[in-house]
Design a protein around this motif. Structure first.
Motif, short mmCIF file in Angstrom:
data_model
loop_
_atom_site.label_atom_id
_atom_site.label_comp_id
_atom_site.label_asym_id
_atom_site.label_seq_id
_atom_site.Cartn_x
_atom_site.Cartn_y
_atom_site.Cartn_z
N ASN A 7 0.82 -1.20 0.00
CA ASN A 7 0.00 0.00 0.00
C ASN A 7 0.86 1.26 0.00
O ASN A 7 0.75 2.08 0.87
CB ASN A 7 -0.91 -0.04 1.23
N SER A 10 -1.03 5.11 -0.33
CA SER A 10 -1.99 5.65 0.61
C SER A 10 -1.32 6.67 1.51
O SER A 10 -0.71 6.32 2.53
CB SER A 10 -2.61 4.54 1.46
N LEU A 13 -2.55 6.34 5.30
CA LEU A 13 -1.92 5.29 6.10
C LEU A 13 -0.46 5.62 6.38
O LEU A 13 0.03 5.43 7.50
CB LEU A 13 -2.00 3.94 5.39
N GLN A 44 1.66 -7.93 15.43
CA GLN A 44 0.61 -6.96 15.13
C GLN A 44 1.16 -5.53 15.16
O GLN A 44 0.79 -4.70 14.34
CB GLN A 44 -0.55 -7.11 16.11
N ALA A 54 -1.08 -2.81 4.48
CA ALA A 54 -2.36 -2.08 4.43
C ALA A 54 -3.12 -2.29 5.74
O ALA A 54 -4.05 -3.09 5.81
CB ALA A 54 -3.18 -2.54 3.24
N SER A 55 -2.72 -1.60 6.77
CA SER A 55 -3.37 -1.73 8.08
C SER A 55 -4.78 -1.17 8.03
O SER A 55 -5.09 -0.26 7.26
CB SER A 55 -2.58 -0.95 9.14
N ARG A 56 -5.61 -1.71 8.90
CA ARG A 56 -6.97 -1.18 9.03
C ARG A 56 -6.92 0.10 9.86
O ARG A 56 -6.21 0.17 10.87
CB ARG A 56 -7.87 -2.21 9.71
N LEU A 57 -7.67 1.09 9.43
CA LEU A 57 -7.66 2.38 10.14
C LEU A 57 -8.16 2.24 11.56
O LEU A 57 -7.67 2.94 12.46
CB LEU A 57 -8.49 3.41 9.38
N ASP A 58 -9.11 1.35 11.82
CA ASP A 58 -9.62 1.20 13.19
C ASP A 58 -8.53 0.68 14.13
O ASP A 58 -8.51 1.02 15.31
CB ASP A 58 -10.85 0.31 13.24
N ARG A 59 -7.58 -0.10 13.63
CA ARG A 59 -6.48 -0.60 14.46
C ARG A 59 -5.54 0.55 14.84
O ARG A 59 -5.09 0.65 15.98
CB ARG A 59 -5.69 -1.68 13.73
#
Length: 87
Positions: A7, A10, A13, A44, A54-59
């Motif tokens: 990613n 982005s 991110l 993690q 591509a990490s999740r934004l909520d994390r």
């Protein structure tokens, strides 16, 4: 590697991950310290800091909240620039 998303395109991110690393530095925290705080394993945390993952934004939001920070998103009109990557 199947299923891995690179990613590089982005900016959101990228910025959040760089800011997370900076907050950790300011607080004098290492990866293992953050893992303990968030109750994550170190893999993690590695992914959360990996600019190519591509990490999740909520994390990332969860990480910042537990460090005492809040993510504030602002959308502004884009400046003209050459687009590369996904279409």
């Amino acid at each position: 590697m199947p299923g891995k998303t690179i990613n590089h395109n982005s900016p959101t991110l990228y910025t959040l991950k760089k800011k997370l690393a900076r907050v950790m530095r300011v607080k004098g925290m290492g990866k293992s310290d953050l893992a303990k705080l968030l109750r994550w394993d170190e893999k993690q945390v590695d992914r959360a800091l990996d600019l190519g993952h591509a990490s999740r934004l909520d994390r990332l939001d969860y990480a910042f909240l537990n460090l005492g920070y809040e993510v504030d998103v602002k959308v502004v009109r884009a400046r003209p620039r050459k687009m590369t990557g996904a279409r």
